[in-house]
Design an enzyme around this catalytic site. Structure first.
Site, short mmCIF file in Angstrom:
data_model
loop_
_atom_site.label_atom_id
_atom_site.label_comp_id
_atom_site.label_asym_id
_atom_site.label_seq_id
_atom_site.Cartn_x
_atom_site.Cartn_y
_atom_site.Cartn_z
N GLY A 181 1.60 -4.41 -8.34
CA GLY A 181 2.02 -5.70 -7.83
C GLY A 181 2.68 -6.66 -8.80
O GLY A 181 2.94 -7.81 -8.43
N GLY A 182 3.00 -6.20 -10.02
CA GLY A 182 3.66 -7.10 -10.97
C GLY A 182 4.96 -7.66 -10.41
O GLY A 182 5.22 -8.86 -10.50
N ASP A 200 2.83 0.09 -0.21
CA ASP A 200 2.61 1.19 -1.16
C ASP A 200 1.78 2.26 -0.47
O ASP A 200 0.79 1.94 0.22
CB ASP A 200 1.87 0.69 -2.41
CG ASP A 200 2.01 1.67 -3.56
OD1 ASP A 200 2.78 1.39 -4.50
OD2 ASP A 200 1.35 2.73 -3.53
N ARG A 205 -4.24 1.97 -4.80
CA ARG A 205 -3.33 1.08 -5.52
C ARG A 205 -3.01 -0.17 -4.69
O ARG A 205 -2.80 -1.26 -5.23
CB ARG A 205 -2.06 1.81 -5.94
CG ARG A 205 -2.33 2.78 -7.11
CD ARG A 205 -1.14 3.64 -7.42
NE ARG A 205 -0.01 2.93 -7.98
CZ ARG A 205 0.23 2.77 -9.28
NH1 ARG A 205 -0.61 3.25 -10.16
NH2 ARG A 205 1.31 2.13 -9.70
N ASP A 231 3.96 5.48 4.21
CA ASP A 231 4.83 6.31 3.40
C ASP A 231 6.22 5.69 3.49
O ASP A 231 6.83 5.66 4.56
CB ASP A 231 4.85 7.75 3.96
CG ASP A 231 5.68 8.67 3.08
OD1 ASP A 231 6.57 8.17 2.36
OD2 ASP A 231 5.43 9.89 3.11
N GLY A 232 6.68 5.14 2.38
CA GLY A 232 7.94 4.40 2.36
C GLY A 232 9.12 5.23 2.84
O GLY A 232 10.13 4.68 3.27
N ASP A 249 11.11 0.46 -6.31
CA ASP A 249 10.61 0.70 -7.68
C ASP A 249 9.78 1.98 -7.63
O ASP A 249 8.56 1.93 -7.44
CB ASP A 249 9.77 -0.52 -8.11
CG ASP A 249 9.31 -0.42 -9.54
OD1 ASP A 249 10.09 0.04 -10.39
OD2 ASP A 249 8.16 -0.81 -9.82
N CYS A 304 10.86 3.51 -14.66
CA CYS A 304 10.58 3.26 -16.08
C CYS A 304 10.72 4.57 -16.84
O CYS A 304 9.88 4.92 -17.67
CB CYS A 304 9.24 2.59 -16.29
SG CYS A 304 7.86 3.39 -15.49
C1 LIG Z 1 6.28 2.47 -10.37
S1 LIG Z 1 4.98 2.28 -9.26
C2 LIG Z 1 5.31 0.70 -8.56
C3 LIG Z 1 4.98 -0.44 -9.49
C4 LIG Z 1 5.08 -1.78 -8.79
N1 LIG Z 1 6.38 -2.00 -8.21
C5 LIG Z 1 4.78 -2.91 -9.74
O1 LIG Z 1 5.70 -3.57 -10.24
O2 LIG Z 1 3.60 -3.15 -10.01
C6 LIG Z 1 5.39 3.35 -7.96
C7 LIG Z 1 4.51 3.23 -6.77
O3 LIG Z 1 5.07 4.04 -5.73
C8 LIG Z 1 4.01 4.40 -4.88
N2 LIG Z 1 4.49 5.49 -4.01
C9 LIG Z 1 4.57 6.82 -4.28
N3 LIG Z 1 5.06 7.48 -3.22
C10 LIG Z 1 5.30 6.56 -2.26
C11 LIG Z 1 5.79 6.61 -0.93
N4 LIG Z 1 6.14 7.79 -0.37
N5 LIG Z 1 5.88 5.48 -0.22
C12 LIG Z 1 5.52 4.29 -0.78
N6 LIG Z 1 5.04 4.18 -2.01
C13 LIG Z 1 4.94 5.29 -2.76
C14 LIG Z 1 2.90 4.79 -5.85
O4 LIG Z 1 1.65 4.73 -5.22
C15 LIG Z 1 3.08 3.73 -6.96
O5 LIG Z 1 2.20 2.68 -6.77
#
Ligand SMILES: C[S@@+](CC[C@H](N)C(=O)[O-])C[C@H]1O[C@@H](n2cnc3c(N)ncnc32)[C@H](O)[C@@H]1O
Length: 377
Positions: A181-182, A200, A205, A231-232, A249, A304
């Site tokens: 969540g940042g 998410d 998470r 699921d995004g 992201d 990242c």
């Molecule tokens: C890089 S992290 C996001 C960090 C967040 N944006 C932040 O700034 O704190 C990627 C996130 O994508 C989520 N994720 C993975 N597959 C996904 C999907 N199919 N749909 C939605 N979220 C997904 C993971 O659970 C993870 O929390």
């Protein structure tokens, strides 16, 4: 007497995941970055620098004073001010001149080429960093009398994708992969969203996202955020073409984490399939992000990782799929002005084909952070 044989190990000694990550990066990134790779490599293996995202819901003046006392400065406003001075043709104050290395300050020529300041970045985001070469650590954030934390520590480069969103008053915003969540918190700092959806797939998470918002945002503001765990990739089945701004992201090889931490390391042998599938997942998420954007709206894609397979290639393929399978045209927006604006704080790659890439550097050990912005036709 025959020698006593050594007992055979039941299994071969396990190679740490961090070592596997480094081997993989040495192989791929030395080709990509050439002579620059040893510098990026040593930076990845050294202590990361943080930024303090000021929480506008706390006592901002007090927080700013506290951070300025330890010689940190808000890199966003400092950079914008410098450009404004140059654009207006006014003399940069001597103090500001002293603080930045001469070769790093934007030139008048560079400033003249920038769009008007109001069009540049998402406003109202303040993030304090220590100057280049200063490796002081911020103290942990603390709650004020109302229990709201004063700042959020994060890799300052991770604010760049949010700044690139350029949120305007009333924008409907989707943060497709939002936890922990940042970036959602940074989006909320603008106070501009007409509506914010933060999603998410991971339930655990998403709980952390709730905790972050509980600690940083008043209850009535948090209640305006629509938090989901879908699921995004399937977002378009829910809502299509409805957001002005979408942040994608994505999960990636989190390069810095992968060379430093065994815990939850994507280079663990057990996770090799998941790792190989990352570019496909990233592509599906970005295409979903494009579909969620309304015509004329904008998507920012970020990782990242330093990997072109997860960065430029994903963007290129997503543009192709949007066009061929959905008849949606997209245009890559030029973000090179981020290099001009923020070169005092971050070390940018000079040869990223699409989008911008922050490279870890010992004097500015942020990133890696890749970000690219697309506009839906
Ligand atoms: C890089 S992290 C996001 C960090 C967040 N944006 C932040 O700034 O704190 C990627 C996130 O994508 C989520 N994720 C993975 N597959 C996904 C999907 N199919 N749909 C939605 N979220 C997904 C993971 O659970 C993870 O929390």
């Amino acid at each position: 007497m025959s020698p006593v044989p050594f007992p055979k190990a039941a299994t071969a000694p396990r190679v740490p995941s961090t070592a596997l990550a480094l081997q993989n990066f040495d192989m791929n990134y030395s080709l990509r970055f050439g002579e620059a790779w040893p510098s990026v490599r040593i930076s990845l293996l050294s202590e990361q620098k943080y930024g303090a995202l000021v929480n506008g819901f706390a006592d901002v003046d007090h927080v700013a004073q506290e951070l300025e006392l330890v010689n940190a400065a808000d890199f966003v406003s400092k950079s914008l001010q410098k450009v404004q001075h140059l654009q207006e043709g006014s003399v940069v104050e001597p103090a500001a001149r002293e603080q930045s290395a001469p070769q790093e300050a934007p030139s008048e020529h560079q400033a003249a080429k920038l769009p008007p300041l109001s069009a540049l970045v998402t406003p109202n985001i303040k993030c304090y960093t220590f100057p280049r070469g200063d490796i002081t650590r911020f103290r942990s954030a603390r709650p004020d009398v109302l229990g709201i934390f004063n700042y959020y520590l994060l890799d300052a480069a991770s604010l760049l994708p949010v700044l690139a969103l350029n949120i305007k008053p009333g924008d409907l915003v989707l943060d497709l992969c939002a936890a922990p969540g940042g970036k959602t918190l940074a989006i909320l700092q603008t106070g501009l969203c007409g509506h914010l959806a933060a999603n998410d797939i991971s339930i655990s998470r998403t709980k952390r996202l709730h905790q972050v918002l509980n600690s940083y945002v008043p209850k009535q503001v948090k209640e305006t955020v629509c938090i989901t765990s879908w699921d995004g990739r399937n977002w378009a089945e829910l809502e299509s073409g409805s957001f002005h701004k979408v942040l994608v992201d994505v999960p990636c090889t989190t390069d810095r984490h992968s060379v430093m931490e065994e815990d939850n390391n994507i280079f663990h042998k057990r996770r090799s399939k998941e790792r190989q599938m990352l570019p496909m997942l990233q592509l599906q998420l970005l295409v979903a992000g494009i579909l969620a954007t309304m015509p004329g709206g904008e998507v920012v894609y970020s990782t990242c990782s330093l990997s072109q397979l997860q960065n430029e290639y994903v963007v290129e393929r997503a543009i192709e799929i949007a066009e061929t399978e959905y008849n949606i045209g997209t245009q890559v927006k030029d973000l090179s002005y981020f290099r001009t604006l923020f070169q005092n704080t971050f070390s940018f790659s000079s040869d990223c084909r699409l989008g911008e890439l922050v490279l870890p550097h010992l004097t500015a050990n942020f990133g890696p952070m890749y970000f690219c912005k697309l506009r839906r036709a």
